[in-house]
Write an enzyme that holds these catalytic residues in place. Structure first.
Site, PDB file in Angstrom:
ATOM      1  N   GLU A  20     -13.678 -27.963   9.316  1.00 28.86           N
ATOM      2  CA  GLU A  20     -14.781 -28.500  10.108  1.00 28.86           C
ATOM      3  C   GLU A  20     -14.577 -29.984  10.355  1.00 28.86           C
ATOM      4  O   GLU A  20     -13.979 -30.669   9.527  1.00 28.86           O
ATOM      5  CB  GLU A  20     -16.086 -28.331   9.320  1.00 28.86           C
ATOM      6  CG  GLU A  20     -17.096 -27.362   9.875  1.00 28.86           C
ATOM      7  CD  GLU A  20     -17.675 -27.739  11.215  1.00 28.86           C
ATOM      8  OE1 GLU A  20     -16.955 -28.262  12.087  1.00 28.86           O
ATOM      9  OE2 GLU A  20     -18.865 -27.493  11.417  1.00 28.86           O
ATOM     10  N   ASP A  21     -15.102 -30.470  11.464  1.00 30.58           N
ATOM     11  CA  ASP A  21     -15.051 -31.905  11.718  1.00 30.58           C
ATOM     12  C   ASP A  21     -16.079 -32.651  10.864  1.00 30.58           C
ATOM     13  O   ASP A  21     -15.796 -33.685  10.281  1.00 30.58           O
ATOM     14  CB  ASP A  21     -15.264 -32.216  13.206  1.00 30.58           C
ATOM     15  CG  ASP A  21     -16.466 -31.484  13.802  1.00 30.58           C
ATOM     16  OD1 ASP A  21     -17.201 -30.782  13.063  1.00 30.58           O
ATOM     17  OD2 ASP A  21     -16.677 -31.604  15.023  1.00 30.58           O
ATOM     18  N   ASP A  29     -23.252 -31.559   8.550  1.00 31.68           N
ATOM     19  CA  ASP A  29     -24.480 -32.346   8.696  1.00 31.68           C
ATOM     20  C   ASP A  29     -25.642 -31.593   8.037  1.00 31.68           C
ATOM     21  O   ASP A  29     -25.879 -31.738   6.839  1.00 31.68           O
ATOM     22  CB  ASP A  29     -24.707 -32.581  10.199  1.00 31.68           C
ATOM     23  CG  ASP A  29     -25.929 -33.422  10.495  1.00 31.68           C
ATOM     24  OD1 ASP A  29     -26.449 -34.073   9.581  1.00 31.68           O
ATOM     25  OD2 ASP A  29     -26.381 -33.428  11.662  1.00 31.68           O
ATOM     26  N   PHE A  65     -25.025 -40.878  14.107  1.00 27.85           N
ATOM     27  CA  PHE A  65     -24.317 -39.970  14.998  1.00 27.85           C
ATOM     28  C   PHE A  65     -22.977 -40.595  15.345  1.00 27.85           C
ATOM     29  O   PHE A  65     -22.910 -41.736  15.808  1.00 27.85           O
ATOM     30  CB  PHE A  65     -25.133 -39.695  16.260  1.00 27.85           C
ATOM     31  CG  PHE A  65     -24.563 -38.576  17.069  1.00 27.85           C
ATOM     32  CD1 PHE A  65     -24.805 -37.257  16.715  1.00 27.85           C
ATOM     33  CD2 PHE A  65     -23.741 -38.832  18.164  1.00 27.85           C
ATOM     34  CE1 PHE A  65     -24.248 -36.209  17.438  1.00 27.85           C
ATOM     35  CE2 PHE A  65     -23.180 -37.797  18.891  1.00 27.85           C
ATOM     36  CZ  PHE A  65     -23.440 -36.481  18.527  1.00 27.85           C
ATOM     37  N   ARG A 119     -14.280 -36.732  22.545  1.00 26.27           N
ATOM     38  CA  ARG A 119     -13.500 -35.982  21.546  1.00 26.27           C
ATOM     39  C   ARG A 119     -12.086 -36.542  21.422  1.00 26.27           C
ATOM     40  O   ARG A 119     -11.444 -36.389  20.393  1.00 26.27           O
ATOM     41  CB  ARG A 119     -13.381 -34.503  21.956  1.00 26.27           C
ATOM     42  CG  ARG A 119     -14.671 -33.726  21.910  1.00 26.27           C
ATOM     43  CD  ARG A 119     -14.378 -32.248  22.094  1.00 26.27           C
ATOM     44  NE  ARG A 119     -15.547 -31.446  22.418  1.00 26.27           N
ATOM     45  CZ  ARG A 119     -16.406 -30.947  21.539  1.00 26.27           C
ATOM     46  NH1 ARG A 119     -16.248 -31.191  20.259  1.00 26.27           N
ATOM     47  NH2 ARG A 119     -17.432 -30.221  21.934  1.00 26.27           N
TER      48      ARG A 119
HETATM   49  P1  IMP Z   1     -24.459 -28.672  10.937  1.00 29.91           P
HETATM   50  O1  IMP Z   1     -24.551 -27.214  11.272  1.00 29.91           O
HETATM   51  O2  IMP Z   1     -25.769 -29.378  11.149  1.00 29.91           O
HETATM   52  O3  IMP Z   1     -23.885 -28.948   9.571  1.00 29.91           O
HETATM   53  O4  IMP Z   1     -23.574 -29.344  12.004  1.00 29.91           O
HETATM   54  C1  IMP Z   1     -22.255 -29.154  12.132  1.00 29.91           C
HETATM   55  C2  IMP Z   1     -21.800 -29.421  13.541  1.00 29.91           C
HETATM   56  O5  IMP Z   1     -22.666 -30.315  14.224  1.00 29.91           O
HETATM   57  C3  IMP Z   1     -20.473 -30.115  13.525  1.00 29.91           C
HETATM   58  O6  IMP Z   1     -19.436 -29.164  13.565  1.00 29.91           O
HETATM   59  C4  IMP Z   1     -20.516 -30.941  14.780  1.00 29.91           C
HETATM   60  O7  IMP Z   1     -20.043 -30.188  15.879  1.00 29.91           O
HETATM   61  C5  IMP Z   1     -21.964 -31.271  14.987  1.00 29.91           C
HETATM   62  N1  IMP Z   1     -22.307 -32.630  14.501  1.00 29.91           N
HETATM   63  C6  IMP Z   1     -22.987 -32.966  13.393  1.00 29.91           C
HETATM   64  N2  IMP Z   1     -23.101 -34.300  13.259  1.00 29.91           N
HETATM   65  C7  IMP Z   1     -22.452 -34.828  14.325  1.00 29.91           C
HETATM   66  C8  IMP Z   1     -22.191 -36.182  14.750  1.00 29.91           C
HETATM   67  O8  IMP Z   1     -22.557 -37.191  14.132  1.00 29.91           O
HETATM   68  N3  IMP Z   1     -21.483 -36.306  15.909  1.00 29.91           N
HETATM   69  C9  IMP Z   1     -21.024 -35.241  16.634  1.00 29.91           C
HETATM   70  N4  IMP Z   1     -21.241 -33.981  16.268  1.00 29.91           N
HETATM   71  C10 IMP Z   1     -21.958 -33.770  15.124  1.00 29.91           C
HETATM   72 MG    MG Z   2     -18.179 -28.737  15.022  1.00 26.71          MG
END
Ligand code: IMP
Ligand code: MG
Length: 178
Positions: free
Chosen positions: A97-98, A101, A150, A163
């Protein structure tokens, strides 16, 4: 594009060092196992490409495309847009994963892959934003923690842009209005 960046949070050199460390650890931990690295598109793209070249094992790669984000906030509703083309039955899966969050994405995917019979499912994430967590989840491999901001670049987007930045940075407020 680079004019839109307020500050660089993680430089290209720092990213390189982080990935070297992760690759070494993963190589050690998965020695002798049937490893499949599954990247979550599209954010994993540069990270995945760099990470797998630092893992000195015979491994498989595959991809899943999921979506849960609109603009700068998670919708919490994780949808599969593109599925794997191989079975994970009895295999050791590492999800790349990148960023983690809220935790919704990896929690959903982990459950899905375990349900499909994966022997183990672990997470490697370049970035961890623990302050954003809405679900309890702890990635096994973390590149670095970041504050609750963010970020864009190195795979991470704002409305599909940025990206391709070679580093991770924070946008200028004006860039959100474009
Ligand atoms: P989660 O499901 O809330 O944990 O979010 C995961 C996904 O949300 C990541 O794979 C990202 O694609 C996106 N994401 C979360 N935070 C950021 C950010 O700060 N910038 C860009 N994308 C984010
Ligand atoms: Mg992602």
């Amino acid at each position: 594009m680079k004019n839109d960046i307020l500050k660089v949070l993680i430089s290209e050199d720092e990213i390189k060092e982080i990935i070297k460390r992760l690759g070494k650890q993963i190589t050690k931990d998965y020695m002798g196992k049937d490893l499949v690295v599954i990247g979550l598109l599209k954010g994993c793209n540069p990270f995945m490409a760099d990470l797998i070249r630092q893992i000195d094992l015979k491994l498989d790669v595959d991809y899943l495309a999921v979506s849960s984000y609109a603009g700068t906030s998670s919708t919490g509703d994780v949808k599969i847009r593109l599925d794997l083309n191989q079975s994970v039955l009895g295999r050791d899966v590492l999800i790349a994963e990148d960023i983690v969050d809220t935790g919704a994405t990896i929690t959903t995917i982990k459950k899905l892959l375990l349900h499909r019979g994966a022997k183990s499912v672990k997470i490697v994430t370049l970035l961890d934003k623990p302050a954003g967590r809405l679900m309890e989840c702890y990635p096994e491999y973390i590149g670095t923690e970041i504050p609750n901001e963010f970020v864009v670049g190195y795979g991470l987007d704002f409305n599909e842009k940025y990206r391709n930045l070679p580093y991770v940075g924070v946008l200028k407020p004006a860039a959100y209005e474009k």
